[in-house]
Design a protein around this motif. Structure first.
Motif: not given
Length: 269
Positions: A85-92, A117-125, A152-155, A157-163
């Motif tokens: 889905r485009r907006v993961l925050a709506e997955a509850g 997640f799909l290969p097209t899904k990018q990291f949106d913190p 996706h390679d955008s993940f 990211n050290p911020e993703f690891i901390d998260m």
């Protein structure tokens, strides 16, 4: 029977219904309804793929639990209706429906839930952290463990690891070309999906490659980390004395997946 292996390390395959395995893995003449019974005694874990594509009934999970031996563990792939889905925050609502669908009928054989997640899904913190906050850590009195399979390679990211660490969610480690390699330990367990099996090699992976994965698995299980993999983020602040490790032979040349899993189990023995 599956060979005895190092404590806390489970090795398996993705699913158990695959027609070519009826020529290479399952005994000739074995009834299809007995394939899980057989497979679950050759490997020590299986990742259930069918849950990604559609819901299963609670009685189906109970049946699978009864067919597998004591000590066996299933991991469960989360539904694509949650992750695609485009907006993961709506997955509850979707997450709540999935974890309440009957997976706890697996009882003590319930392992991690893999959210792929799909290969097209990018990291949106902001959006991804909102998703992580929605993941429940228990349901019906059973603890839940979650793992994110990002492609996706955008993940990287050290911020993703901390998260992930903040939410005790693991990240899938893969050896598949074109997918990001993220070997960081972010949860009390490690989850690897190996997709490099070769048609030319009897066991899918060469002996040296299996030795390497066995060495890595033991390092993780003992609370450490392999010294040949470069993490994306900072090291763990405090490593545990031990942790569970899940390694699945998934793709590449899939007919060789069971042979690869059994060969790695033997190495770990």
């Amino acid at each position: 029977m599956a060979a005895k292996q190092a404590s806390g390390i489970r090795v398996g395959i993705g699913g158990w219904t695959f027609e070519p395995w009826r020529e290479t893995f399952y005994p000739k003449g074995l009834a299809q309804k007995r394939e899980l019974e057989y497979a679950s005694r050759q490997v020590t874990s299986i990742e259930i793929n069918g849950t990604y594509y559609g819901s299963q009934k609670p009685e189906t999970f109970a049946k699978w639990r009864e067919e597998a031996p004591e000590g066996f563990v299933f991991s469960v792939k989360g539904t694509r209706f949650t992750t695609n889905r485009r907006v993961l925050a709506e997955a509850g609502e979707s997450i709540e429906r999935f974890v309440g669908s009957g997976i706890t009928e697996l009882k003590d054989k319930l392992g991690p839930i893999n959210w792929q997640f799909l290969p097209t899904k990018q990291f949106d913190p902001k959006d991804f952290e909102a998703f992580l906050k929605l993941l429940p850590h228990s349901v019906d009195g059973y603890d839940l463990r979650h793992v994110a399979e990002v492609r996706h390679d955008s993940f990287r990211n050290p911020e993703f690891i901390d998260m992930l660490r903040a939410h005790k969610v693991a990240v899938v480690l893969t050896d598949k070309d074109g997918f990001p390699e993220i070997p960081d330990v972010t949860a009390p367990f490690v989850y690897a999906r190996l997709q490099g099996a070769s048609e030319e090699i009897e066991t899918g992976y060469a002996p040296k490659a299996l030795d390497l994965w066995a060495k890595r698995a033991k390092a993780w299980a003992e609370g450490g980390a392999p010294d040949d993999l470069t993490p994306v983020g900072a090291p763990e602040k405090k490593a545990p004395k031990s942790r569970d490790v899940f390694i699945y032979m998934i793709n590449g040349f899939k007919p060789k997946a069971p042979a690869a899993a059994m060969a790695l189990i033997k190495k770990l023995g």
